[in-house]
Design an enzyme around this catalytic site. Structure first.
Site, mmCIF file in Angstrom:
data_model
loop_
_atom_site.group_PDB
_atom_site.id
_atom_site.type_symbol
_atom_site.label_atom_id
_atom_site.label_comp_id
_atom_site.label_asym_id
_atom_site.label_seq_id
_atom_site.Cartn_x
_atom_site.Cartn_y
_atom_site.Cartn_z
ATOM 1 N N ASP A 244 5.309 22.476 -25.454
ATOM 2 C CA ASP A 244 5.156 21.217 -25.215
ATOM 3 C C ASP A 244 5.509 20.267 -26.927
ATOM 4 O OD1 ASP A 244 5.030 22.553 -22.860
ATOM 5 O OD2 ASP A 244 3.437 20.462 -22.118
ATOM 6 N N LYS B 100 7.446 16.778 -16.288
ATOM 7 C CA LYS B 100 6.244 16.870 -16.447
ATOM 8 C C LYS B 100 5.402 15.878 -16.441
ATOM 9 C CE LYS B 100 3.024 19.523 -18.880
ATOM 10 N NZ LYS B 100 2.474 20.704 -19.721
ATOM 11 N N LYS C 175 8.595 14.807 -20.415
ATOM 12 C CA LYS C 175 7.057 15.102 -20.348
ATOM 13 C C LYS C 175 6.103 13.640 -20.474
ATOM 14 C CE LYS C 175 2.287 17.464 -21.456
ATOM 15 N NZ LYS C 175 1.765 18.800 -22.123
#
Length: 234
Positions: free
Chosen positions: A89, A180, A151
Site C-alpha cells: 500500500d 479500498k 485507496k
C-alpha cells in the site's frame, strides 16, 4: 458474502510493540481475514507468524505522507517483497498531485509497481487533502501506472473513507482496478455501505467487532446484541 476476506487488519499505529503485532497476526489468522497490513519493519515478523495460515502480509511504502524520493519508495518496496510482503500500500506524492505534476505522480507509482514484481499494489490518495478533480486524476494515474487498487486514506489524515469518495473512485477507474476504503471503517454497517458503493477491500482495526456483529446478525441477533457481546476492536 465473506466479510473476513474483504478486511486488511491494520497494524500501523506507531506505538505498537512487537507483542501487539504478534497478537494482531493471531487475530488475523483466527478470523481468516484477507491480510494484515503492518509497518515495514514488521514484515518479517508477520511473514513468520502467518506462514501457512492463508492470510497475506501487506505493508506500506512512503507512509504516511508520500513525499519520499521515488528511488527510496522503489527500494523500500523491493526490500519488503524480499522480506515476504504479498501486498504493498503506497502513498502517492500528495503535494505533486495537488500541483498538477501528473508525470511525477505517474512515474512515482510506476516505479513502485515495477519494484513490487507482480505483487498487488494499492495506491493511497489521501482524499482529505484533495478536490474531487484531483481524486479522479490520482485514480486514473494509478491505473495508468499499473496499480491494482486505489485507496482512500492512510487513516492518519483528518478524514477517512466516505460514500461519495468510494463512488467517485469506482467510477474513475476500470472494472479490473479495485477500490479500498480505509479510515473510519469501525462498524459492520459502515463496511456494508461502503461495499455497496463499490469498495471491495477495507482497512480496519475493529476487525473482531465487525466480524462478531456479522456472525451475530447471521444468527438472527440484533446489532445491539452483537455490540454488547463482541470482544472489541484491536
Amino acid at each position: 458474502m465473506n466479510i473476513a476476506k474483504m478486511i486488511d487488519h491494520s497494524l500501523l499505529r506507531p506505538e505498537l510493540t512487537t507483542g501487539d503485532v504478534r497478537h494482531g497476526c493471531e487475530i488475523a489468522a483466527r478470523r481468516q481475514v484477507a491480510s494484515v497490513c503492518v509497518r515495514p519493519s514488521d514484515v518479517a515478523l508477520a511473514t513468520a507468524a502467518l506462514t501457512g495460515t492463508g492470510v497475506l502480509v501487506g505493508t506500506v511504502v512512503g507512509f504516511p505522507h508520500g513525499d519520499t524520493l521515488t528511488s527510496v519508495k522503489a527500494g523500500e518496496a523491493r526490500q519488503l517483497v524480499e522480506a515476504g510482503a504479498d501486498e504493498i500500500d503506497m502513498v502517492l506524492h500528495i503535494g505533486r498531485l495537488r500541483s498538477g505534476d501528473t508525470a511525477y505522480v505517474h512515474d512515482d507509482i510506476a516505479a513502485v509497481v515495477a519494484a513490487a514484481a507482480g505483487r498487488v499494489v494499492k495506491v493511497i490518495l489521501e482524499n482529505a487533502y484533495l478536490s474531487d478533480e484531483q481524486k479522479v486524476a490520482g485514480c486514473r494515474l494509478a491505473e495508468e501506472a499499473g496499480a491494482h487498487f486505489v485507496k482512500t486514506s492512510t487513516g492518519f489524515a483528518p478524514g477517512g473513507a466516505t460514500l461519495a469518495d468510494i463512488r467517485l473512485m469506482r467510477a474513475a477507474v476500470s472494472p479490473h482496478v479495485e477500490v479500498k476504503a480505509a479510515g473510519g471503517v469501525r462498524s459492520l454497517d459502515t463496511l456494508l455501505a461502503l461495499h455497496d458503493a463499490g469498495a471491495t477491500r477495507f482497512g480496519a482495526t475493529a476487525t473482531e467487532a465487525i466480524l462478531d456483529d456479522f456472525a451475530a446478525r447471521a444468527r438472527g441477533e440484533s446489532p445491539a446484541a452483537a455490540t454488547a457481546t463482541d470482544g472489541g476492536g484491536y
